[in-house]
Design a protein around this motif. Sequence first.
Motif, PDB file in Angstrom:
ATOM      1  N   ILE A 199       0.164  11.209  -9.155  1.00 57.35           N
ATOM      2  CA  ILE A 199      -0.131  12.144 -10.249  1.00 57.35           C
ATOM      3  C   ILE A 199      -1.424  11.683 -10.907  1.00 57.35           C
ATOM      4  O   ILE A 199      -1.486  10.640 -11.534  1.00 57.35           O
ATOM      5  CB  ILE A 199       1.023  12.217 -11.264  1.00 57.35           C
ATOM      6  N   GLY A 200      -2.467  12.465 -10.697  1.00 58.45           N
ATOM      7  CA  GLY A 200      -3.795  12.086 -11.170  1.00 58.45           C
ATOM      8  C   GLY A 200      -4.641  11.429 -10.093  1.00 58.45           C
ATOM      9  O   GLY A 200      -5.822  11.204 -10.287  1.00 58.45           O
ATOM     10  N   TRP A 201      -4.031  11.118  -8.946  1.00 59.76           N
ATOM     11  CA  TRP A 201      -4.764  10.499  -7.840  1.00 59.76           C
ATOM     12  C   TRP A 201      -4.083  10.891  -6.531  1.00 59.76           C
ATOM     13  O   TRP A 201      -3.525  10.065  -5.817  1.00 59.76           O
ATOM     14  CB  TRP A 201      -4.784   8.986  -8.020  1.00 59.76           C
ATOM     15  N   PRO A 202      -4.090  12.186  -6.188  1.00 60.22           N
ATOM     16  CA  PRO A 202      -3.317  12.670  -5.036  1.00 60.22           C
ATOM     17  C   PRO A 202      -3.854  12.190  -3.696  1.00 60.22           C
ATOM     18  O   PRO A 202      -5.059  12.072  -3.495  1.00 60.22           O
ATOM     19  CB  PRO A 202      -3.434  14.191  -5.158  1.00 60.22           C
ATOM     20  N   ALA A 203      -2.909  11.902  -2.799  1.00 60.74           N
ATOM     21  CA  ALA A 203      -3.203  11.573  -1.395  1.00 60.74           C
ATOM     22  C   ALA A 203      -4.164  10.402  -1.231  1.00 60.74           C
ATOM     23  O   ALA A 203      -4.952  10.373  -0.297  1.00 60.74           O
ATOM     24  CB  ALA A 203      -3.724  12.809  -0.658  1.00 60.74           C
ATOM     25  N   ARG A 204      -4.106   9.432  -2.131  1.00 60.95           N
ATOM     26  CA  ARG A 204      -4.987   8.265  -2.042  1.00 60.95           C
ATOM     27  C   ARG A 204      -4.136   7.003  -1.895  1.00 60.95           C
ATOM     28  O   ARG A 204      -3.429   6.628  -2.821  1.00 60.95           O
ATOM     29  CB  ARG A 204      -5.857   8.111  -3.292  1.00 60.95           C
ATOM     30  N   VAL A 212       0.865  -1.172   0.000  1.00 60.05           N
ATOM     31  CA  VAL A 212       0.000   0.000   0.000  1.00 60.05           C
ATOM     32  C   VAL A 212       0.903   1.223   0.000  1.00 60.05           C
ATOM     33  O   VAL A 212       1.825   1.331   0.816  1.00 60.05           O
ATOM     34  CB  VAL A 212      -0.943   0.015   1.215  1.00 60.05           C
ATOM     35  N   THR A 213       0.647   2.135  -0.917  1.00 57.54           N
ATOM     36  CA  THR A 213       1.495   3.307  -1.083  1.00 57.54           C
ATOM     37  C   THR A 213       0.657   4.498  -1.535  1.00 57.54           C
ATOM     38  O   THR A 213      -0.493   4.341  -1.939  1.00 57.54           O
ATOM     39  CB  THR A 213       2.610   3.012  -2.131  1.00 57.54           C
ATOM     40  N   THR A 214       1.259   5.662  -1.464  1.00 58.15           N
ATOM     41  CA  THR A 214       0.665   6.865  -2.063  1.00 58.15           C
ATOM     42  C   THR A 214       1.601   7.411  -3.135  1.00 58.15           C
ATOM     43  O   THR A 214       1.429   8.537  -3.596  1.00 58.15           O
ATOM     44  CB  THR A 214       0.414   7.951  -0.992  1.00 58.15           C
ATOM     45  N   ARG A 215       2.574   6.621  -3.538  1.00 56.80           N
ATOM     46  CA  ARG A 215       3.579   7.073  -4.506  1.00 56.80           C
ATOM     47  C   ARG A 215       2.992   7.458  -5.859  1.00 56.80           C
ATOM     48  O   ARG A 215       3.467   8.374  -6.505  1.00 56.80           O
ATOM     49  CB  ARG A 215       4.651   5.998  -4.732  1.00 56.80           C
ATOM     50  N   PHE A 216       1.999   6.728  -6.331  1.00 52.70           N
ATOM     51  CA  PHE A 216       1.445   6.995  -7.665  1.00 52.70           C
ATOM     52  C   PHE A 216       0.330   8.027  -7.536  1.00 52.70           C
ATOM     53  O   PHE A 216      -0.854   7.734  -7.671  1.00 52.70           O
ATOM     54  CB  PHE A 216       0.982   5.684  -8.310  1.00 52.70           C
ATOM     55  N   ARG A 236       6.620   9.579 -14.376  1.00 51.87           N
ATOM     56  CA  ARG A 236       6.876   8.686 -13.241  1.00 51.87           C
ATOM     57  C   ARG A 236       5.919   9.103 -12.121  1.00 51.87           C
ATOM     58  O   ARG A 236       5.658  10.285 -11.922  1.00 51.87           O
ATOM     59  CB  ARG A 236       8.331   8.853 -12.794  1.00 51.87           C
ATOM     60  N   TYR A 237       5.358   8.151 -11.427  1.00 50.14           N
ATOM     61  CA  TYR A 237       4.404   8.331 -10.326  1.00 50.14           C
ATOM     62  C   TYR A 237       3.000   8.679 -10.802  1.00 50.14           C
ATOM     63  O   TYR A 237       2.147   9.087 -10.017  1.00 50.14           O
ATOM     64  CB  TYR A 237       4.891   9.353  -9.288  1.00 50.14           C
ATOM     65  N   SER A 238       2.726   8.480 -12.094  1.00 48.54           N
ATOM     66  CA  SER A 238       1.373   8.661 -12.601  1.00 48.54           C
ATOM     67  C   SER A 238       0.478   7.538 -12.087  1.00 48.54           C
ATOM     68  O   SER A 238       0.934   6.410 -11.885  1.00 48.54           O
ATOM     69  CB  SER A 238       1.380   8.636 -14.138  1.00 48.54           C
ATOM     70  N   ALA A 239      -0.791   7.826 -11.924  1.00 47.31           N
ATOM     71  CA  ALA A 239      -1.762   6.806 -11.539  1.00 47.31           C
ATOM     72  C   ALA A 239      -2.127   5.913 -12.718  1.00 47.31           C
ATOM     73  O   ALA A 239      -2.790   4.896 -12.541  1.00 47.31           O
ATOM     74  CB  ALA A 239      -3.022   7.478 -10.989  1.00 47.31           C
TER      75      ALA A 239
END
Length: 186
Positions: free
Chosen positions: A79-84, A73-77, A119-122
């Motif tokens: 871009i397009g899905w912030p803080a989720r 479980v991460t919040t790394r991705f 990089r880090y896009s959802a």
Amino acid sequence: MPPRSPYATRARHPDAVLAMAGGVATGADLTRVLGQGADGAMAGTVFVPAVESAAHPYYKQRVVDASANDTVVTTRFDIGWPARPHRVLHNARTGTVPRHPATFIATTGAGGGRFPVPRYSAAVPVTGTVGRIEEMAMYCGRSCARVAGQHPAAVLVERFRRPHEAAGRTHVTSTEGGPWKKRSSR
């Protein structure tokens, strides 16, 4: 916070349609969640490697080869899905390593055009994606341990239906023609 039991949710919302998600990859899983009071279930991970899925072949194979411990479980991705928070297959960008610049790492097709993927896009890798696919978000639940190869979606649905019906459960249709049981007199 631990997940709420379907019974507790049903008690709080007796007229709601309750669909369970997470950990549903087999007919036995479906029977279990329906037995816990759900009206239905949503399955995601098991369908990623389906023959009809647009997921990139590398993504499909990673899901097939994965165990539950290969997910994180991460919040790394974001871009397009912030803080989720989201569960993905572990890769070089999901650990505790410092965050790299969000430069473009791939291109993908949509609507007849080609678009860069940072990089880090959802965004997930699909069939036409080229580039550093191994660094992209590959959403995957812990049920991946029960994903048994790449099969047509019809075969996967049948693998839900047969054990479910063998357990004595069948599809319920109300007199109104919908799939839900009437729960109150409202």
